[in-house]
Design a protein around this motif. Structure first.
Motif, PDB file in Angstrom:
ATOM      1  N   THR A   1     -41.857  29.644 -28.058  1.00 43.76           N
ATOM      2  CA  THR A   1     -43.137  29.663 -28.776  1.00 43.76           C
ATOM      3  C   THR A   1     -43.481  31.075 -29.248  1.00 43.76           C
ATOM      4  O   THR A   1     -43.740  31.298 -30.438  1.00 43.76           O
ATOM      5  CB  THR A   1     -44.279  29.143 -27.859  1.00 43.76           C
ATOM      6  OG1 THR A   1     -43.901  27.886 -27.313  1.00 43.76           O
ATOM      7  CG2 THR A   1     -45.576  28.992 -28.622  1.00 43.76           C
TER       8      THR A   1
ATOM      9  N   ASP B   1     -43.509  40.208 -22.646  1.00 42.13           N
ATOM     10  CA  ASP B   1     -43.172  39.209 -21.622  1.00 42.13           C
ATOM     11  C   ASP B   1     -43.222  39.849 -20.241  1.00 42.13           C
ATOM     12  O   ASP B   1     -42.883  41.022 -20.063  1.00 42.13           O
ATOM     13  CB  ASP B   1     -41.802  38.577 -21.852  1.00 42.13           C
ATOM     14  CG  ASP B   1     -41.703  37.229 -21.135  1.00 42.13           C
ATOM     15  OD1 ASP B   1     -41.828  36.189 -21.802  1.00 42.13           O
ATOM     16  OD2 ASP B   1     -41.546  37.223 -19.889  1.00 42.13           O
TER      17      ASP B   1
ATOM     18  N   SER C   1     -37.480  28.763 -21.313  1.00 40.81           N
ATOM     19  CA  SER C   1     -36.725  28.610 -22.570  1.00 40.81           C
ATOM     20  C   SER C   1     -35.214  28.747 -22.357  1.00 40.81           C
ATOM     21  O   SER C   1     -34.434  28.234 -23.159  1.00 40.81           O
ATOM     22  CB  SER C   1     -37.224  29.615 -23.612  1.00 40.81           C
ATOM     23  OG  SER C   1     -38.527  29.250 -24.016  1.00 40.81           O
TER      24      SER C   1
HETATM   25  C1  LIG Z   1     -35.513  22.616 -15.633  1.00 43.84           C
HETATM   26  C2  LIG Z   1     -36.154  22.403 -16.982  1.00 43.84           C
HETATM   27  C3  LIG Z   1     -35.653  21.447 -17.839  1.00 43.84           C
HETATM   28  C4  LIG Z   1     -36.232  21.249 -19.101  1.00 43.84           C
HETATM   29  N1  LIG Z   1     -35.596  20.438 -20.002  1.00 43.84           N
HETATM   30  C5  LIG Z   1     -36.018  20.416 -21.299  1.00 43.84           C
HETATM   31  C6  LIG Z   1     -35.247  19.759 -22.291  1.00 43.84           C
HETATM   32  O1  LIG Z   1     -34.169  19.223 -22.035  1.00 43.84           O
HETATM   33  N2  LIG Z   1     -35.729  19.758 -23.567  1.00 43.84           N
HETATM   34  C7  LIG Z   1     -36.874  20.397 -23.917  1.00 43.84           C
HETATM   35  O2  LIG Z   1     -37.258  20.375 -25.102  1.00 43.84           O
HETATM   36  N3  LIG Z   1     -37.621  21.061 -22.987  1.00 43.84           N
HETATM   37  C8  LIG Z   1     -37.209  21.098 -21.696  1.00 43.84           C
HETATM   38  N4  LIG Z   1     -37.904  21.817 -20.767  1.00 43.84           N
HETATM   39  C9  LIG Z   1     -39.176  22.457 -21.171  1.00 43.84           C
HETATM   40  C10 LIG Z   1     -38.952  23.694 -22.040  1.00 43.84           C
HETATM   41  O3  LIG Z   1     -38.082  24.578 -21.406  1.00 43.84           O
HETATM   42  C11 LIG Z   1     -40.303  24.375 -22.288  1.00 43.84           C
HETATM   43  O4  LIG Z   1     -41.190  23.442 -22.857  1.00 43.84           O
HETATM   44  C12 LIG Z   1     -40.159  25.555 -23.236  1.00 43.84           C
HETATM   45  O5  LIG Z   1     -39.317  26.521 -22.694  1.00 43.84           O
HETATM   46  C13 LIG Z   1     -41.517  26.163 -23.529  1.00 43.84           C
HETATM   47  O6  LIG Z   1     -41.312  27.341 -24.260  1.00 43.84           O
HETATM   48  P1  LIG Z   1     -42.429  28.449 -24.276  1.00 43.84           P
HETATM   49  O7  LIG Z   1     -41.956  29.584 -25.077  1.00 43.84           O
HETATM   50  O8  LIG Z   1     -43.732  27.845 -24.670  1.00 43.84           O
HETATM   51  O9  LIG Z   1     -42.621  28.854 -22.739  1.00 43.84           O
HETATM   52  P2  LIG Z   1     -41.642  29.680 -21.769  1.00 43.84           P
HETATM   53  O10 LIG Z   1     -40.237  29.544 -22.130  1.00 43.84           O
HETATM   54  O11 LIG Z   1     -42.070  29.302 -20.390  1.00 43.84           O
HETATM   55  O12 LIG Z   1     -42.071  31.165 -22.078  1.00 43.84           O
HETATM   56  C14 LIG Z   1     -43.299  31.671 -21.632  1.00 43.84           C
HETATM   57  C15 LIG Z   1     -43.091  33.135 -21.285  1.00 43.84           C
HETATM   58  O13 LIG Z   1     -44.358  33.687 -20.915  1.00 43.84           O
HETATM   59  C16 LIG Z   1     -44.101  34.702 -19.964  1.00 43.84           C
HETATM   60  N5  LIG Z   1     -45.332  34.990 -19.238  1.00 43.84           N
HETATM   61  C17 LIG Z   1     -45.973  34.187 -18.356  1.00 43.84           C
HETATM   62  N6  LIG Z   1     -47.067  34.809 -17.856  1.00 43.84           N
HETATM   63  C18 LIG Z   1     -47.115  36.038 -18.445  1.00 43.84           C
HETATM   64  C19 LIG Z   1     -47.993  37.154 -18.326  1.00 43.84           C
HETATM   65  N7  LIG Z   1     -49.041  37.135 -17.496  1.00 43.84           N
HETATM   66  N8  LIG Z   1     -47.721  38.260 -19.060  1.00 43.84           N
HETATM   67  C20 LIG Z   1     -46.655  38.290 -19.915  1.00 43.84           C
HETATM   68  N9  LIG Z   1     -45.789  37.258 -20.060  1.00 43.84           N
HETATM   69  C21 LIG Z   1     -46.013  36.138 -19.329  1.00 43.84           C
HETATM   70  C22 LIG Z   1     -43.015  34.113 -19.093  1.00 43.84           C
HETATM   71  O14 LIG Z   1     -42.292  35.130 -18.410  1.00 43.84           O
HETATM   72  C23 LIG Z   1     -42.164  33.353 -20.104  1.00 43.84           C
HETATM   73  O15 LIG Z   1     -41.022  34.051 -20.528  1.00 43.84           O
HETATM   74  C24 LIG Z   1     -37.388  21.997 -19.478  1.00 43.84           C
HETATM   75  C25 LIG Z   1     -37.902  22.952 -18.601  1.00 43.84           C
HETATM   76  C26 LIG Z   1     -37.301  23.170 -17.369  1.00 43.84           C
HETATM   77  C27 LIG Z   1     -37.870  24.214 -16.457  1.00 43.84           C
END
Ligand SMILES: Cc1cc2nc3c(=O)[nH]c(=O)nc-3n(C[C@H](O)[C@H](O)[C@H](O)COP(=O)(O)OP(=O)(O)OC[C@H]3O[C@@H](n4cnc5c(N)ncnc54)[C@H](O)[C@@H]3O)c2cc1C
Length: 434
Positions: A40, A61, A70
């Motif tokens: 995201t 991050d 991710s």
């Molecule tokens: C085991 C597992 C299996 C999954 N399988 C699937 C799948 O097959 N298909 C699918 O589509 N989705 C799947 N998902 C879900 C998918 O991984 C997430 O929906 C996706 O990664 C969300 O992306 P994001 O960038 O919003 O969040 P994230 O990837 O969680 O990134 C958020 C970031 O924010 C950072 N952060 C948090 N708090 C703070 C702070 N206070 N200060 C600074 N940085 C901070 C974190 O370190 C992190 O890097 C799965 C998840 C897991 C854990």
């Protein structure tokens, strides 16, 4: 709040380690600040970098970029889902709205990998929803009706056909959807880091500790510095609640997964040398299990309210034992000791499975809560929340906003009690397929 990843994730270990990370070491001002560098946040940064090549844009991050959920997911880029975590979405109109968003998500990822020529082991092989319980055929038939009404190409499979395709006799009923992609999640998010436009400043190992809004500025406090931003996007998904974002509408869930080493030639022959495949469970808490193109088996069969977020080695080992049992149930001929790594990751949920995509205050935006669809929807929402923050509208934003908003959640301790009870109940219902 501590944000610490374990270092056991196979997808991350497959990649060349990055060097030259920068952490926040002083005070800075910027036009745009993005918190969270997963699909995201990185997609929002990429879009903002294109929209504003001359403005100062910072993305931060708490750990290494991309190495949260991710990189830690199962790698299913979904077009359809039967369950959203531990709930099911049965109403046709709502299902269509959800699937429309998935479709845009797949297109967003496709466009990204085509534009930047990304190799992320992309395989348009579709996916299976499978169960060992014959009585689950009824659920699949109903699901098939829904898919047929919405023109999703799919077919119900006999046990024989299924065992040939998967290399296991474990499952009795299944439905295959043609749409949907399997990929390497770590490679995808790494590419998003590699192609960040030049005007984006990425800070890592810098956790946002506190933030507040004064008249025209959002002031963010980190351990070794402060950033004042004119506009901010929160892209921390499972950590939205801990930063006070839409606290009464989302909650974190911890998932754990294990991956085997690559199967040897003999082991691969013993399971019938199938092509790469991915199975999702019919019951919400059953196992997600996947054979990768390099012959590794990934299994994810937990979803928990876990506090603190980080799992100790002991806790991961306990879950790894259950995951070994899950693999043995399906492939009894494989050795006991083939699991190479086990890791955990945090996802975010809402009560009604709708996502968060919002301006939450003047100049403050948030996107998240994708449950098991964050690869596509996170990429889409990141790009589109940047456009929304730029006061523009798109067809994509209209589709995203056509879906119901997340519904209100009860306060603690009732919330955790409710979730734990529900997870417990769903685990019992899915017992044989864990
Ligand atoms: C085991 C597992 C299996 C999954 N399988 C699937 C799948 O097959 N298909 C699918 O589509 N989705 C799947 N998902 C879900 C998918 O991984 C997430 O929906 C996706 O990664 C969300 O992306 P994001 O960038 O919003 O969040 P994230 O990837 O969680 O990134 C958020 C970031 O924010 C950072 N952060 C948090 N708090 C703070 C702070 N206070 N200060 C600074 N940085 C901070 C974190 O370190 C992190 O890097 C799965 C998840 C897991 C854990």
């Amino acid at each position: 709040m501590e944000v610490t990843n374990d270092n056991g994730c196979s997808w991350v270990q497959d990649l060349i380690s990055r060097t030259n990370f920068k952490a926040i070491q002083s005070n800075e001002d910027c036009e745009w600040l993005i918190i969270g560098a997963g699909y995201t946040g990185l997609s929002a940064a990429r879009k903002l970098g294109q929209l504003y090549p001359n403005q100062k844009i910072i993305i931060v991050d708490a750990q290494l970029a991309g190495e949260g959920a991710s990189s830690r997911n199962s790698g299913y880029l979904v077009d359809t889902t039967l369950n959203d975590g531990f709930t099911s979405n049965k109403e046709l109109d709502n299902y269509k709205k959800k699937a429309d968003i998935y479709d845009l998500g797949i297109n967003a990822v496709k466009k990204f990998i085509n534009q930047y020529q990304v190799d992320c082991d992309w395989n348009e092989c579709g996916k299976y929803f499978a169960s060992s319980k014959k009585e689950d055929a009824k659920i699949l038939r109903n699901f098939s009706d829904t898919l047929a009404k919405l023109d999703f190409e799919h077919n119900l499979l006999s046990k024989n056909e299924l065992s040939k395709r998967l290399g296991t006799n474990f499952y009795n009923v299944a439905l295959h959807t043609k749409g949907g992609v399997l990929l390497h999640p770590g490679k995808l998010v790494r590419a998003m880091i590699d192609v960040l436009p030049k005007n984006i400043c990425l800070y890592e190992n810098s956790s946002l500790l506190n933030w507040n809004k004064t008249k025209d500025l959002i002031s963010c406090e980190f351990k070794n510095g402060k950033i004042n931003a004119k506009k901010i996007i929160f892209a921390t998904n499972g950590f939205l609640k801990s930063l006070g974002i839409k606290s009464n509408y989302n909650f974190p869930i911890t998932l754990t997964a294990s991956m085997t080493r690559p199967l040897t030639d003999d082991e691969f022959k013993s399971i019938g040398q199938p092509k790469e495949w991915g199975v999702l469970p019919v019951r919400p808490m059953g196992a997600t299990i996947r054979l990768t193109k390099d012959r590794r088996i990934l299994i994810r069969n937990t979803a928990e309210v876990h506090n603190p977020f980080k799992m100790s080695k002991l806790n991961l080992d306990k879950r790894s034992i259950n995951q070994k049992i899950g693999i043995k149930k399906r492939f009894p001929q494989l050795p006991d000791d083939i699991i190479q790594s086990t890791w955990s990751g945090i996802v975010s949920r809402t009560r009604n499975s709708s996502q968060i995509f919002e301006k939450i205050d003047t100049n403050i935006f948030a996107a998240g809560c994708y449950n098991g669809s964050g690869i596509g929807v996170g990429t889409l929402f990141g790009e589109q929340i940047a456009i929304k923050a730029n006061n523009e509208n798109t067809k994509e934003i209209e589709t995203i906003e056509a879906r119901n908003k997340p519904t209100w959640l009860p306060p603690q301790p009732f919330l955790n009690l409710g979730i734990k009870t529900r997870l417990f109940y769903e685990r019992i219902r899915a017992k044989s397929d864990i």
